[in-house]
Design an enzyme around this catalytic site. Structure first.
Site: not given
Length: 507
Positions: A177, A203, A205, A207, A265, A273
């Site tokens: 965020g 991970s 990206a 978004t 989310d 997750s």
């Protein structure tokens, strides 16, 4: 049983099995197939079967009337070759879908329910519509804390689980965020230089303008097969690699592919997750970074404390030593937003460059210090000093360089985008607000992370004095279309508010 000839269709459907059947195929009407039906496909030669969502086409260039086309993912799963014979049939409704219907009705589910759902999703027995129904139900109805625990367990079971054979395997994760928050690339070499094991699988990206794997890829290979991943970790006590090749909690990747476009989310899904991935990666000790800010993922301290309790509850019951750190998420960390710019910031900190972003250095040291205090030989409160000494002495830089060499140094690192536009202050004053979401949006419009050199380079941070006409940030892009999109967005909303006075409201 009638058969069709298999054809590979070069379309990336992103974690969804899709089959293509011509409208003039005799099976289309005789068997009652319709678009978006799920079908079972059987390879007559290899004996393998897969489930896929059916698309009906009218173009012989995609697939002919006597052919069945499969997207790249489905073709690979079936394990066939073009031209082999395949048969198709209506797929059975997955048994676990009844549990999804119960969740939609407001019921709580148990471990067996979540295990069935996770297995069926991983086996591609769910369409994305059905996955979306499950996710929305979990988000809107909510997950009790024991449901989060059961969902986490079920997600771990869908893939492999790494075992490093050591009692202390450290990890660190930020819930996201906040753009530019590339502290992982500082924490890992500092902790590894101390001698602790910290195999970091990150991970890409989805978004955001960059993930840790995207940024590390500017410097080194990140897509490492499991055997190479283990070699790097054994030799360096660390890695900074993409986690997609390790098959860790693979159902999570499928769920994320649906969550992100829907902007779902929820706390329960977030915790399941993150912890499923960390436990599958073999972590025993974990630091969770929760940034708090008006335009961060978590907007208030109250919400952050609730999320911390949920992380601690699930982590404790799964045998994970977990600590949550609440951090300042009011603005981007560092100056760069985008892979190349963020990699530059990281290397400036590691080389002790006097122009390095102070906030990135400080946050990296704070988090590294907390991880170091997992070491029983490090006294509580002394981690920060040890981390600072490792960084200042150059040991962290040497370790990062060793990790880069072990993973495979990028021989042709990309540069910053060739097109540049400076966003200027319309009037003087003080920077009182920086919108994380808008700056991330502008960086993505500029081409990040696909174009590694694209992004945003901040010139001003919160509390800085600004004169009219002074640069707030620069936009970099490689392609004119992306450049214009990002310029237009910044003209509509720069993401900055300039006020007459500034009051520091940090945590």
């Amino acid at each position: 049983m009638s058969t069709l000839t298999l054809r590979k269709v070069a379309i990336d459907t992103y974690k969804e099995n899709v089959a293509y059947l011509h409208r003039d195929c005799t099976l289309y009407r005789s068997e009652g197939f319709q678009a978006l039906n799920k079908i079972e496909i059987h390879n007559q030669a290899g004996g393998t079967s897969i489930i896929a969502v059916l698309n009906v086409v009218d173009d012989d260039c995609i697939t002919g009337p006597d052919e069945l086309g499969l997207c790249e993912q489905a073709f690979g799963q079936l394990g066939g070759k073009e031209g082999v014979a395949v048969s198709i049939a209506h797929a059975k409704i997955p048994a676990s879908l009844k549990a999804v219907h119960r969740k939609i009705a407001g019921d709580s589910l148990n471990l067996e329910d979540y295990q069935g759902i996770a297995r069926d999703i991983t086996s591609n027995r769910y369409s994305k519509i059905e996955i979306a129904a499950f996710l929305v139900a979990c988000s809107e109805i909510g997950l009790e804390r024991d449901e989060v625990l059961d969902l986490t367990r079920a997600m771990i079971e869908t893939g492999k689980r790494l075992d490093w054979g050591e009692p202390l395997v450290a990890d660190k994760h930020c819930i996201g965020g906040v753009p530019g928050n590339r502290t992982t690339m500082l924490v890992v070499p500092i902790v590894a230089a101390h001698g602790m094991l910290i195999p970091k699988t990150s991970s890409r990206a989805i978004t955001s303008p960059a993930g840790t794997a995207d940024t590390m890829e500017v410097l080194a290979r990140v897509e490492l097969p499991p055997n190479e991943l283990h070699e790097v970790v054994r030799s360096q006590r660390a890695c900074l690699a993409w986690g997609g090749t390790a098959e860790l909690a693979p159902v999570d990747d499928i769920l994320i592919s649906v969550e992100r476009p829907l902007l779902i989310d929820s706390p329960g899904q977030l915790v399941a997750s993150i912890l499923s991935k960390k436990l599958a990666a073999g972590a025993t000790h974990l630091i969770i970074d929760i940034p708090i800010g008006a335009t961060a993922k978590i907007r208030s301290r109250h919400s952050a404390l609730g999320l911390r309790k949920l992380f601690e509850y699930v982590g404790d019951r799964l045998g994970l030593h977990l600590e949550v750190v609440l951090t300042d998420g009011r603005q981007p960390i560092g100056r760069g937003i985008g892979p190349v710019l963020e990699a530059r910031d990281v290397m400036q900190v590691l080389t002790n460059d006097p122009t390095a972003p102070v906030d990135l250095r400080e946050k990296g040291l704070q988090l590294a210090g907390r991880v170091l205090e997992f070491d029983p030989d490090v006294r509580g409160g002394h981690g920060y000093e040890i981390a600072r000494d490792i960084l200042d002495s150059g040991r962290a830089l040497a370790k990062m360089q060793a990790i880069i060499r072990a993973q495979g140094e990028n021989a042709n690192p990309p540069g910053i985008g060739r097109l540049r536009h400076d966003v200027l202050a319309s009037h003087g004053g003080w920077v009182t607000t920086i919108d994380n979401l808008q700056l991330a949006h502008i960086a993505r419009l500029a081409g990040a992370p696909m174009d590694q050199g694209a992004g945003v380079d901040l010139r001003k941070k919160l509390g800085d004095a600004v004169e009219a006409g002074e640069s707030l940030y620069s936009i970099y892009a490689e392609f004119p279309a992306d450049f214009e999109f990002s310029r237009e967005s910044s003209a509509q909303d720069s993401g900055y508010i300039i006020g007459d006075t500034y009051v520091d409201e940090r945590l």
